[in-house]
Design a protein around this motif. Structure first.
Motif, PDB file in Angstrom:
ATOM      1  N   ARG A   1      36.231  92.472  35.510  1.00 32.31           N
ATOM      2  CA  ARG A   1      37.475  91.803  35.993  1.00 32.31           C
ATOM      3  C   ARG A   1      37.996  92.627  36.995  1.00 32.31           C
ATOM      4  NH1 ARG A   1      42.645  89.843  33.962  1.00 32.31           N
ATOM      5  NH2 ARG A   1      43.066  87.704  34.877  1.00 32.31           N
ATOM      6  N   TYR A   2      38.508  92.126  38.116  1.00 33.14           N
ATOM      7  CA  TYR A   2      39.423  92.545  39.143  1.00 33.14           C
ATOM      8  C   TYR A   2      40.587  91.764  39.373  1.00 33.14           C
ATOM      9  CZ  TYR A   2      41.411  95.182  43.010  1.00 33.14           C
ATOM     10  OH  TYR A   2      42.333  95.617  43.884  1.00 33.14           O
ATOM     11  N   VAL A   3      42.019  92.172  39.120  1.00 33.38           N
ATOM     12  CA  VAL A   3      43.026  91.619  39.647  1.00 33.38           C
ATOM     13  C   VAL A   3      43.451  92.311  40.895  1.00 33.38           C
ATOM     14  CG1 VAL A   3      45.170  90.633  38.920  1.00 33.38           C
ATOM     15  CG2 VAL A   3      43.306  90.700  37.319  1.00 33.38           C
ATOM     16  N   VAL A   4      43.660  91.658  42.026  1.00 33.48           N
ATOM     17  CA  VAL A   4      44.364  92.184  43.168  1.00 33.48           C
ATOM     18  C   VAL A   4      45.892  92.906  42.960  1.00 33.48           C
ATOM     19  CG1 VAL A   4      45.080  91.860  45.483  1.00 33.48           C
ATOM     20  CG2 VAL A   4      42.917  90.877  44.610  1.00 33.48           C
ATOM     21  N   GLN A   5      46.273  93.742  43.325  1.00 31.53           N
ATOM     22  CA  GLN A   5      47.494  94.259  42.898  1.00 31.53           C
ATOM     23  C   GLN A   5      48.670  94.147  43.787  1.00 31.53           C
ATOM     24  OE1 GLN A   5      47.848  96.097  39.309  1.00 31.53           O
ATOM     25  NE2 GLN A   5      46.183  94.555  39.706  1.00 31.53           N
ATOM     26  N   SER A   6      48.314  93.885  45.162  1.00 30.90           N
ATOM     27  CA  SER A   6      49.522  93.794  46.242  1.00 30.90           C
ATOM     28  C   SER A   6      48.851  93.028  47.356  1.00 30.90           C
ATOM     29  CB  SER A   6      50.018  94.980  46.534  1.00 30.90           C
ATOM     30  OG  SER A   6      48.821  95.974  47.327  1.00 30.90           O
ATOM     31  N   GLY A   7      49.722  92.770  48.115  1.00 31.20           N
ATOM     32  CA  GLY A   7      49.415  92.038  49.606  1.00 31.20           C
ATOM     33  C   GLY A   7      49.369  90.245  49.413  1.00 31.20           C
ATOM     34  N   ALA A   8      48.778  89.720  50.603  1.00 36.70           N
ATOM     35  CA  ALA A   8      48.766  88.284  50.317  1.00 36.70           C
ATOM     36  C   ALA A   8      47.943  87.955  49.100  1.00 36.70           C
ATOM     37  CB  ALA A   8      48.010  88.025  51.838  1.00 36.70           C
ATOM     38  N   ALA A   9      47.080  88.469  48.596  1.00 32.28           N
ATOM     39  CA  ALA A   9      46.175  87.855  47.699  1.00 32.28           C
ATOM     40  C   ALA A   9      46.514  88.320  46.253  1.00 32.28           C
ATOM     41  CB  ALA A   9      44.803  88.252  47.764  1.00 32.28           C
ATOM     42  N   LYS A  10      47.817  88.946  46.170  1.00 31.25           N
ATOM     43  CA  LYS A  10      48.255  89.452  44.876  1.00 31.25           C
ATOM     44  C   LYS A  10      47.824  88.802  43.851  1.00 31.25           C
ATOM     45  CE  LYS A  10      52.291  92.069  42.830  1.00 31.25           C
ATOM     46  NZ  LYS A  10      52.404  91.056  41.549  1.00 31.25           N
ATOM     47  N   ASP A  11      47.474  89.036  42.674  1.00 37.23           N
ATOM     48  CA  ASP A  11      47.243  88.271  41.154  1.00 37.23           C
ATOM     49  C   ASP A  11      45.988  87.229  41.294  1.00 37.23           C
ATOM     50  OD1 ASP A  11      49.563  89.313  40.280  1.00 37.23           O
ATOM     51  OD2 ASP A  11      50.852  87.493  41.054  1.00 37.23           O
ATOM     52  N   LEU A  12      45.276  87.606  42.663  1.00 38.47           N
ATOM     53  CA  LEU A  12      43.897  86.750  42.722  1.00 38.47           C
ATOM     54  C   LEU A  12      42.951  87.695  41.475  1.00 38.47           C
ATOM     55  CD1 LEU A  12      41.656  85.156  43.810  1.00 38.47           C
ATOM     56  CD2 LEU A  12      41.403  86.850  45.439  1.00 38.47           C
ATOM     57  N   SER A  13      42.396  86.978  40.735  1.00 40.21           N
ATOM     58  CA  SER A  13      41.473  87.597  39.928  1.00 40.21           C
ATOM     59  C   SER A  13      40.044  87.154  39.924  1.00 40.21           C
ATOM     60  CB  SER A  13      41.749  87.444  38.350  1.00 40.21           C
ATOM     61  OG  SER A  13      41.761  85.912  37.984  1.00 40.21           O
ATOM     62  N   VAL A  14      39.075  88.027  40.022  1.00 37.98           N
ATOM     63  CA  VAL A  14      37.773  87.599  40.013  1.00 37.98           C
ATOM     64  C   VAL A  14      36.999  88.196  38.669  1.00 37.98           C
ATOM     65  CG1 VAL A  14      35.665  87.681  41.051  1.00 37.98           C
ATOM     66  CG2 VAL A  14      37.771  87.936  42.318  1.00 37.98           C
ATOM     67  N   ARG A  15      36.287  87.272  37.983  1.00 41.55           N
ATOM     68  CA  ARG A  15      35.623  87.948  36.619  1.00 41.55           C
ATOM     69  C   ARG A  15      34.376  87.410  36.675  1.00 41.55           C
ATOM     70  NH1 ARG A  15      38.206  85.850  30.791  1.00 41.55           N
ATOM     71  NH2 ARG A  15      38.371  84.280  32.215  1.00 41.55           N
ATOM     72  N   LEU A  16      33.541  88.340  36.265  1.00 45.68           N
ATOM     73  CA  LEU A  16      32.106  88.173  35.956  1.00 45.68           C
ATOM     74  C   LEU A  16      31.843  88.242  34.456  1.00 45.68           C
ATOM     75  CD1 LEU A  16      29.012  87.802  36.796  1.00 45.68           C
ATOM     76  CD2 LEU A  16      28.905  90.207  37.193  1.00 45.68           C
ATOM     77  N   ARG A  17      31.255  87.165  33.827  1.00 42.82           N
ATOM     78  CA  ARG A  17      30.861  87.166  32.616  1.00 42.82           C
ATOM     79  C   ARG A  17      29.311  86.863  32.287  1.00 42.82           C
ATOM     80  NH1 ARG A  17      34.736  83.900  28.890  1.00 42.82           N
ATOM     81  NH2 ARG A  17      33.979  85.462  27.315  1.00 42.82           N
ATOM     82  N   LEU A  18      28.600  87.745  31.451  1.00 44.01           N
ATOM     83  CA  LEU A  18      27.189  87.833  31.124  1.00 44.01           C
ATOM     84  C   LEU A  18      26.978  87.749  29.788  1.00 44.01           C
ATOM     85  CD1 LEU A  18      26.006  90.514  33.700  1.00 44.01           C
ATOM     86  CD2 LEU A  18      26.353  88.192  34.204  1.00 44.01           C
ATOM     87  N   ALA A  19      26.095  86.959  29.202  1.00 37.03           N
ATOM     88  CA  ALA A  19      25.895  86.816  27.876  1.00 37.03           C
ATOM     89  C   ALA A  19      24.393  86.642  27.575  1.00 37.03           C
ATOM     90  CB  ALA A  19      26.644  85.779  26.959  1.00 37.03           C
TER      91      ALA A  19
END
Length: 417
Positions: free
Chosen positions: A373-391
């Motif tokens: 999981r990555y959460v953008v920390q600053s800039g125009a996309a601040k707080d955008l999160s992308v998460r890859l989940r595998l099972a």
């Protein structure tokens, strides 16, 4: 006559409009489950816009207000023969709908730090909780009271008569026992959370699913800070479930418990958990809506991405590793991997009722999950999160059999005001 603290709290109210907020969550969800044994796979790609409005409270002895929501889901890619993900409704022709939406809300009233709500609510109690694991959230219709008037103590109670799952739009769907697949006309619960010290918190709840079960819950969580950016955390959860009334699901006499210990050192966390179900029935919990899709009131450590590890008599353990890349100069990036094994499942002692013939003797299962999981920390996309989940799940048919799952979830929150 209101007490001094109550008068002060009402006097500090910003007002209905000034104290209000509106947020929108843009959520993109790719879901793919590859199932063995000749079963059809489940696959779709969807987009949601989830708006939530919360008013402030009017000034005066009793403050009043309103909470409201509007959800809109869009099919990006899906087709017949791949349904069942829980992200899109399916029409009578067997094809996923192109779009769907719903709106609702709740009235609220406040005295001091006690708030009463009535309407469509997103419950989160350990004996009655919505699930947020799909594109849309679930809701339940009824009364909810939460009081924080006593320092360190939160008191909560609720009475609910209907529910809405993730893929339906009506507000008067059923409330279910998920694994039993039977409905209840009403659910009542009450509980308390107490922060005994800065490091120890306790919780106790009880619920009644009319004509199905009475369920009781205990929790203790202890966090022990250590030197040099180290910490130990212990968490204990226990459920006790007994049938009540006309016992629509049959006899229930089940205890389910789990304990986990986590050791954090710098950017790393190692967690070991053990969970056990004692009784001839599985540990069961609430389902919502016309389809009875499972809710989230299973606060046990081994309820993970696919399996709940909650079969009758099941014993399971988990080993988990988390890595927070902030310590390596990449804030917002985290990784997780865990492996679980469950054994000694035996459902053969139940010969009648809703749980009969659902489990074999000595059934087993195991699951491995990984997440980035990555959460953008600053800039125009601040707080955008992308998460890859595998099972990757393997087990007997009673546990869901063999299946591999991929989820990619992107969330972008907008604060309108």
């Amino acid at each position: 006559m209101l007490s001094g603290p109550a008068v002060a709290a009402q006097a500090e109210s910003q007002g209905f409009i000034k104290g209000s907020s509106l947020s929108i969550l843009a959520k993109n969800y790719y879901f793919n489950t590859d199932r063995a044994g000749g079963r059809s796979n489940q696959k779709d790609w969807s987009q949601a816009f989830i708006a939530n409005y919360q008013s402030g409270f009017t000034q005066g002895p009793i403050g009043v207000g309103v909470d409201a929501f509007a959800y809109w889901g869009i099919k990006l890619d899906a087709g017949s023969g791949r349904t069942g993900t829980g992200n899109l409704p399916v029409g009578n022709d067997g094809d996923p709908d192109d779009e769907y939406g719903r709106a609702g809300g709740a009235l609220k009233a406040r005295i001091a730090d006690t708030v009463l709500r009535y309407g469509q609510i997103s419950p989160s109690a350990p004996v009655f909780a919505q699930s947020v694991s799909r594109l849309m959230p679930q809701t339940a219709t009824g009364f909810h009271l939460l009081s924080n008037d006593i320092d360190r103590l939160a008191l909560e109670t609720g009475h609910f008569t209907s529910g809405t799952d993730q893929v339906n739009t009506n507000r008067d769907g059923e409330l279910w026992a998920t694994y039993a697949l039977v409905t209840t006309p009403a659910v009542d619960y009450a509980g308390a959370r107490y922060k005994a010290t800065d490091h120890l918190s306790l919780a106790a709840y009880g619920s009644r699913f009319q004509d199905i079960w009475n369920q009781y819950y205990l929790n203790a969580n202890y966090a022990l800070p250590l030197i040099n950016a180290q910490a130990l955390t212990f968490d204990f959860n226990l459920y006790r479930t007994l049938d009540n009334g006309s016992a629509r699901a049959g006899t229930i006499d089940t205890t389910a418990g789990g304990i986990q210990a986590a050791y954090k050192f710098a950017a790393h966390t190692l967690t070991l958990a053990y969970q056990q179900v004692t009784g001839d029935q599985p540990f069961d919990y609430v389902g919502f809506g016309d389809t009875g899709r499972s809710g989230g009131s299973i606060f046990l450590p081994n309820s993970v991405q696919y399996s709940d590890f909650n079969g009758p008599g099941e014993k399971s353990w988990q080993l988990r590793y988390d890595l927070n890349m902030t310590g390596y100069g990449i804030p917002g990036l985290t990784f997780m991997v865990r492996h679980l094994r469950g054994q000694d499942i035996d459902g053969t002692r139940v010969t009648e009722g809703a749980y009969a013939n659902k489990y074999g003797e000595d059934d087993k299962e195991f699951e491995t999950d990984a997440e980035a999981r990555y959460v953008v920390q600053s800039g125009a996309a601040k707080d955008l999160s992308v998460r890859l989940r595998l099972a990757w799940h393997r087990g007997d048919g009673s546990t869901g059999g063999d299946q591999d799952q991929v989820r990619v979830i992107t969330e972008y929150p907008f604060e309108i005001f």
